[in-house]
Design an enzyme around this catalytic site. Structure first.
Site, PDB file in Angstrom:
ATOM      1  CE1 TYR A  97      -4.110  -1.832   0.246  1.00 32.71           C
ATOM      2  CE2 TYR A  97      -2.673  -3.341   1.760  1.00 32.71           C
ATOM      3  CZ  TYR A  97      -4.002  -3.043   0.968  1.00 32.71           C
ATOM      4  OH  TYR A  97      -5.050  -3.981   0.826  1.00 32.71           O
ATOM      5  CG  HIS A 127      -5.758 -10.127  -6.795  1.00 33.43           C
ATOM      6  ND1 HIS A 127      -6.127  -9.337  -7.986  1.00 33.43           N
ATOM      7  CD2 HIS A 127      -4.634 -10.878  -7.287  1.00 33.43           C
ATOM      8  CE1 HIS A 127      -5.421 -10.043  -9.018  1.00 33.43           C
ATOM      9  NE2 HIS A 127      -4.495 -10.792  -8.587  1.00 33.43           N
ATOM     10  CD  GLU A 155      -1.999 -12.610 -10.388  1.00 32.24           C
ATOM     11  OE1 GLU A 155      -1.103 -11.749  -9.977  1.00 32.24           O
ATOM     12  OE2 GLU A 155      -3.130 -11.848 -10.754  1.00 32.24           O
TER      13      GLU A 155
END
Length: 164
Positions: A97, A127, A155
């Protein structure tokens, strides 16, 4: 104008894609595996919904890394900047973040709010955003942090989803 929509099966549960004027405005899913997929849409948007389904199917199969869909998520200028930064995170990679905040001249808490307001998860990959210590934090989609972990595992080549 009411959005047209199409709903189809996915490993996360039924996914609904909504569109207006030839662009996707929202994507969401239900964690209820028993919900039966249905399709209701404006026939002029059938090609867009078909392309969205093909690309999501390929993503879940691990063969699609970059989505190529017209998007029109509604949000503030700040949210749009954050979503652009999220869209730029490469498949299989994550950012914190704080890193997104630095890239958007903001603060991590505001980035978290914009992630939570993301109307097109998976395609705009919120995500892929983690806490600065690498831990998973919230995910506003149906399955919460569990679905976030499943997408990250997919992923990373460790699919925990029932892919078929």
């Amino acid at each position: 104008m009411h959005p047209a929509q199409a709903t189809f099966a996915s490993p996360l549960g039924p996914i609904t894609v909504q569109a207006v004027d030839g662009a996707i405005i929202r994507l969401y899913w239900s964690s209820k595996a028993s919900a039966s997929p249905e399709k209701r849409c404006d026939h002029s948007l059938e090609p867009l919904f078909g392309k969205a389904r093909e690309q999501l199917d390929a993503y879940f199969a691990g063969t699609l890394r970059d989505f190529d869909l017209p998007l029109a998520p509604a949000g503030s200028r700040f949210q749009q900047r954050v979503w652009e930064a999220l869209y730029a995170i490469p498949y299989g990679q994550t950012r914190s973040y704080g890193e997104i905040a630095a890239a958007t001249s903001s603060v991590a808490r505001a980035v978290g709010g914009a992630c939570g307001a993301n109307p097109i998860p998976i395609v705009i990959p919120c995500h892929r955003v983690l806490a600065s210590n690498g831990k998973l934090t919230g995910f506003s989609a149906a399955g919460g942090v569990r679905d976030k972990q499943l997408l990250l595992d997919l992923e990373a080549g460790r699919p925990g989803l029932p892919l078929g």
